[in-house]
Scaffold this motif. Structure first.
Motif, PDB file in Angstrom:
ATOM      1  N   LEU A 205      42.076  -6.030  61.643  1.00 24.14           N
ATOM      2  CA  LEU A 205      41.922  -7.515  59.846  1.00 24.14           C
ATOM      3  C   LEU A 205      42.076  -8.809  60.017  1.00 24.14           C
ATOM      4  O   LEU A 205      43.323  -9.508  59.813  1.00 24.14           O
ATOM      5  CB  LEU A 205      43.431  -6.610  59.615  1.00 24.14           C
ATOM      6  CG  LEU A 205      43.192  -5.332  59.225  1.00 24.14           C
ATOM      7  CD1 LEU A 205      44.548  -4.228  58.753  1.00 24.14           C
ATOM      8  CD2 LEU A 205      42.643  -5.402  57.872  1.00 24.14           C
ATOM      9  N   ILE A 206      41.239  -9.522  60.964  1.00 24.03           N
ATOM     10  CA  ILE A 206      42.097 -10.776  61.472  1.00 24.03           C
ATOM     11  C   ILE A 206      41.503 -11.723  60.422  1.00 24.03           C
ATOM     12  O   ILE A 206      41.769 -12.911  60.668  1.00 24.03           O
ATOM     13  CB  ILE A 206      40.741 -10.940  62.810  1.00 24.03           C
ATOM     14  CG1 ILE A 206      39.694 -11.224  62.273  1.00 24.03           C
ATOM     15  CG2 ILE A 206      40.910 -10.096  63.675  1.00 24.03           C
ATOM     16  CD1 ILE A 206      38.098 -11.630  63.322  1.00 24.03           C
ATOM     17  N   ASN A 207      40.947 -11.771  59.162  1.00 23.66           N
ATOM     18  CA  ASN A 207      41.004 -12.859  58.353  1.00 23.66           C
ATOM     19  C   ASN A 207      42.273 -12.562  56.864  1.00 23.66           C
ATOM     20  O   ASN A 207      41.545 -12.965  55.957  1.00 23.66           O
ATOM     21  CB  ASN A 207      39.750 -12.922  57.668  1.00 23.66           C
ATOM     22  CG  ASN A 207      38.847 -13.609  58.520  1.00 23.66           C
ATOM     23  OD1 ASN A 207      39.157 -14.318  58.931  1.00 23.66           O
ATOM     24  ND2 ASN A 207      37.763 -12.587  59.190  1.00 23.66           N
ATOM     25  N   LEU A 208      42.843 -11.322  57.489  1.00 26.63           N
ATOM     26  CA  LEU A 208      44.125 -10.445  56.530  1.00 26.63           C
ATOM     27  C   LEU A 208      44.859 -12.090  56.008  1.00 26.63           C
ATOM     28  O   LEU A 208      45.140 -12.761  56.461  1.00 26.63           O
ATOM     29  CB  LEU A 208      44.442 -10.087  56.871  1.00 26.63           C
ATOM     30  CG  LEU A 208      44.763  -8.397  55.853  1.00 26.63           C
ATOM     31  CD1 LEU A 208      44.235  -7.770  54.873  1.00 26.63           C
ATOM     32  CD2 LEU A 208      46.319  -7.333  56.446  1.00 26.63           C
ATOM     33  N   LYS A 209      45.141 -12.186  54.267  1.00 22.64           N
ATOM     34  CA  LYS A 209      45.346 -13.187  54.174  1.00 22.64           C
ATOM     35  C   LYS A 209      47.174 -12.205  52.853  1.00 22.64           C
ATOM     36  O   LYS A 209      48.188 -13.170  53.576  1.00 22.64           O
ATOM     37  CB  LYS A 209      45.310 -14.438  53.110  1.00 22.64           C
ATOM     38  CG  LYS A 209      44.324 -14.736  54.059  1.00 22.64           C
ATOM     39  CD  LYS A 209      43.429 -15.638  52.596  1.00 22.64           C
ATOM     40  CE  LYS A 209      42.098 -16.863  53.596  1.00 22.64           C
ATOM     41  NZ  LYS A 209      41.709 -17.861  53.011  1.00 22.64           N
ATOM     42  N   VAL A 210      46.711 -12.020  52.752  1.00 24.20           N
ATOM     43  CA  VAL A 210      47.890 -10.341  51.480  1.00 24.20           C
ATOM     44  C   VAL A 210      47.433  -9.446  52.073  1.00 24.20           C
ATOM     45  O   VAL A 210      46.852  -7.960  52.557  1.00 24.20           O
ATOM     46  CB  VAL A 210      47.595 -10.225  50.530  1.00 24.20           C
ATOM     47  CG1 VAL A 210      48.586 -10.509  49.706  1.00 24.20           C
ATOM     48  CG2 VAL A 210      47.550 -11.889  49.941  1.00 24.20           C
ATOM     49  N   LEU A 211      49.096  -8.575  52.930  1.00 23.25           N
ATOM     50  CA  LEU A 211      48.812  -7.491  53.117  1.00 23.25           C
ATOM     51  C   LEU A 211      50.265  -6.855  52.464  1.00 23.25           C
ATOM     52  O   LEU A 211      51.830  -6.933  52.203  1.00 23.25           O
ATOM     53  CB  LEU A 211      49.039  -7.265  54.344  1.00 23.25           C
ATOM     54  CG  LEU A 211      49.669  -5.691  54.868  1.00 23.25           C
ATOM     55  CD1 LEU A 211      48.537  -4.636  54.638  1.00 23.25           C
ATOM     56  CD2 LEU A 211      49.645  -5.483  56.456  1.00 23.25           C
ATOM     57  N   SER A 212      49.967  -5.700  51.258  1.00 21.51           N
ATOM     58  CA  SER A 212      51.639  -4.663  50.701  1.00 21.51           C
ATOM     59  C   SER A 212      51.252  -3.690  50.571  1.00 21.51           C
ATOM     60  O   SER A 212      50.266  -2.719  50.339  1.00 21.51           O
ATOM     61  CB  SER A 212      50.631  -5.452  48.899  1.00 21.51           C
ATOM     62  OG  SER A 212      51.580  -5.112  48.292  1.00 21.51           O
ATOM     63  N   LEU A 213      52.462  -2.688  51.507  1.00 16.33           N
ATOM     64  CA  LEU A 213      52.823  -1.792  52.468  1.00 16.33           C
ATOM     65  C   LEU A 213      53.854  -0.887  51.023  1.00 16.33           C
ATOM     66  O   LEU A 213      54.741  -0.348  51.496  1.00 16.33           O
ATOM     67  CB  LEU A 213      53.038  -1.545  53.304  1.00 16.33           C
ATOM     68  CG  LEU A 213      51.429  -2.486  54.504  1.00 16.33           C
ATOM     69  CD1 LEU A 213      51.531  -2.351  55.750  1.00 16.33           C
ATOM     70  CD2 LEU A 213      50.402  -0.645  53.955  1.00 16.33           C
ATOM     71  N   THR A 214      54.176  -1.686  50.113  1.00 20.82           N
ATOM     72  CA  THR A 214      55.591  -1.303  48.738  1.00 20.82           C
ATOM     73  C   THR A 214      55.265  -0.106  48.516  1.00 20.82           C
ATOM     74  O   THR A 214      54.240   0.909  48.769  1.00 20.82           O
ATOM     75  CB  THR A 214      55.355  -2.358  47.592  1.00 20.82           C
ATOM     76  OG1 THR A 214      54.855  -2.762  46.827  1.00 20.82           O
ATOM     77  CG2 THR A 214      56.307  -3.896  48.300  1.00 20.82           C
ATOM     78  N   HIS A 215      56.581   1.102  48.815  1.00 16.08           N
ATOM     79  CA  HIS A 215      56.806   2.156  47.905  1.00 16.08           C
ATOM     80  C   HIS A 215      55.915   3.284  49.133  1.00 16.08           C
ATOM     81  O   HIS A 215      54.931   3.985  48.686  1.00 16.08           O
ATOM     82  CB  HIS A 215      56.308   2.019  46.600  1.00 16.08           C
ATOM     83  CG  HIS A 215      57.172   0.956  45.605  1.00 16.08           C
ATOM     84  ND1 HIS A 215      57.981   1.459  44.812  1.00 16.08           N
ATOM     85  CD2 HIS A 215      57.043  -0.151  45.996  1.00 16.08           C
ATOM     86  CE1 HIS A 215      58.694   0.919  44.584  1.00 16.08           C
ATOM     87  NE2 HIS A 215      58.217  -0.645  44.900  1.00 16.08           N
TER      88      HIS A 215
END
Length: 73
Positions: free
Chosen positions: A24-34
């Motif tokens: 995931l080297i180019n990941l800009k947005v990560l959402s792990l809510t809930h």
């Protein structure tokens, strides 16, 4: 997955991070809510392009202990 920039895994009953930091080297947005995440992995510091990180509504144990990067105090 190396080209992935946005990953939303909210509301998926996730309890732990997968061991795939180099994918995931180019990941800009990560959402792990809930979800059910208790701890954050030390490899979170390797996401150099990450701009948005959402982990609200998880039972994360605070303070999170991440390793210091060289030059940081």
């Amino acid at each position: 997955m190396e080209g992935l920039e946005i990953l939303d895994l909210s509301k998926n009953n996730i309890t732990a991070f997968p061991d795939i930091p180099n994918k995931l080297i180019n990941l800009k947005v990560l959402s792990l809510t809930h979800n059910g995440i208790y701890t954050l992995p030390t490899y979170m510091t390797s996401f150099e392009k990450l701009k948005v990180f959402k982990v609200a509504s998880n039972p994360i144990e605070w303070p999170v202990r991440l390793p210091l990067t060289p030059g940081c105090r």
